[in-house]
Enzyme design. Sequence first.
Site, PDB file in Angstrom:
ATOM      1  N   ASP A   1       0.918  -0.946  -0.050  1.00 59.70           N
ATOM      2  CA  ASP A   1       0.013   0.145   0.081  1.00 59.70           C
ATOM      3  C   ASP A   1       0.847   1.116   0.053  1.00 59.70           C
ATOM      4  O   ASP A   1       0.672   2.067  -0.791  1.00 59.70           O
ATOM      5  CB  ASP A   1      -1.023   0.033   1.234  1.00 59.70           C
TER       6      ASP A   1
ATOM      7  N   ASP B   1      -7.456   3.253  12.587  1.00 63.76           N
ATOM      8  CA  ASP B   1      -6.224   3.855  12.252  1.00 63.76           C
ATOM      9  C   ASP B   1      -6.116   5.088  11.500  1.00 63.76           C
ATOM     10  O   ASP B   1      -5.320   6.186  12.039  1.00 63.76           O
ATOM     11  CB  ASP B   1      -5.247   3.164  11.487  1.00 63.76           C
TER      12      ASP B   1
ATOM     13  N   ARG C   1      -0.020   4.369  17.895  1.00 65.09           N
ATOM     14  CA  ARG C   1      -0.363   5.585  16.713  1.00 65.09           C
ATOM     15  C   ARG C   1      -0.099   6.921  17.438  1.00 65.09           C
ATOM     16  O   ARG C   1       0.292   7.468  16.423  1.00 65.09           O
ATOM     17  CB  ARG C   1      -1.883   5.149  16.380  1.00 65.09           C
TER      18      ARG C   1
ATOM     19  N   SER D   1      -3.850  -9.662   6.969  1.00 69.41           N
ATOM     20  CA  SER D   1      -3.559  -8.281   7.129  1.00 69.41           C
ATOM     21  C   SER D   1      -2.958  -8.159   9.009  1.00 69.41           C
ATOM     22  O   SER D   1      -3.717  -8.516   9.664  1.00 69.41           O
ATOM     23  CB  SER D   1      -4.641  -7.339   7.215  1.00 69.41           C
TER      24      SER D   1
END
Length: 407
Positions: A14, A123, A94, A177
């Site tokens: 990605d 996210d 994060r 994932s």
Amino acid sequence: MKEKVILAYSGGLDTTAIIPWLKENYDYDVVCCCIDCGQGNELDGLQERAKASGASKLYIEDVTDEFCDEYIVPCVMANAIYENKYLLGTSMARPVIAKRLVEIARKEGAVAICHGATGKGNDQIRFELGIKALAPDIKIIAPWRSDKWNMDSREAEIEYCRQHGIDLPFSDDSSYSRDRNLWHISHEGLELEDPGNEPNYEHLLVLGVTPEKAPEEGEYVTMTFEAGVPKSINGKEMKVSEIIETLNRLGGKHGIGIIDIVENRVVGMKSRGVYETPGGTILMEAHQQLEELILDRDTYALKKQMGSKLADIVYEGKWFTPLREAVQAFIESTQKYVTGEVKFKLYKGNIIKAGTTSPYSLYNESLASFTTGDLYDHHDADGFINLFGLSLKVRAMKMSEVANKNN
């Protein structure tokens, strides 16, 4: 001179495809930034991949100790667990990533920060709330929400890279994932997309084994804490990141910390995933075992509520808020005397108590034993129970009086 954008870069397909996409659609100078929270060998080969994809520069920033000391430790102190299961592995990382992205953006004089989070997940919220709180003037680019982004599969992304002269070793594989850092690894996709399916643990697990495959012999571990902070394992003092690494190895070996959860995302949907948090599960449990000796009843009860609140705050990406600071301040005030030693046995997915001691323990053997001691007279309970149950007795009398009148 072109304007710069900072790309949160993992090296996966990605974010690799995003590099030429940003140059083509925004004409930016792309500066990649990989924030290392303990991903291990996932960082191998990133420099060459980023440059081959058209990035002008790549930062690899090791924030592992900051992640452990300033983000993980407060959550351990709080016993912050989202929906009673999720130990916040991705959520806690994060804000530290967003913070470092902003720092690099300031250093480079960038006008924008770009992330590769999808429009369905949590996210995007966590990254963007962090960036907005720390740098409200910096533009945020989210390709997956852009009308200019028309790649909806791995095949499309691979083809896009090839069209731009980027030949990379990505394939249309059948992998989960995953998100990994020092605290945990998460797994989504494949058979996990149907909650009716049992996880294929043989194919799935990375950090350890299932309890069935754990050793037949248990293993004793001793830990110490000072003011709520873990300090040593089996007599050896270590920094927090080393403690988590050690507990990951021990927990993985004994099948600790594997959970299968359907969680409620911030965006409103449910998602199913399997999380491996071997070291984190042990650390949380060890801290709990010590804390229950030390905190008084009222403080312990309120702290449980505040810990749950902190879990929600972290999960929702609200780290850089006055509310998080206030809740954390309360939690830290409760940890002043959370000092002592915890011993436990790891055995086939279980963490079994084997003795806890603290100089600040409120446990009093003479009080707790069945033998009457100087501090407690059984007769004192008479008056206490009469007063404590007075409202129940008055209500029962009134209800009986009303019933008799009606008859």
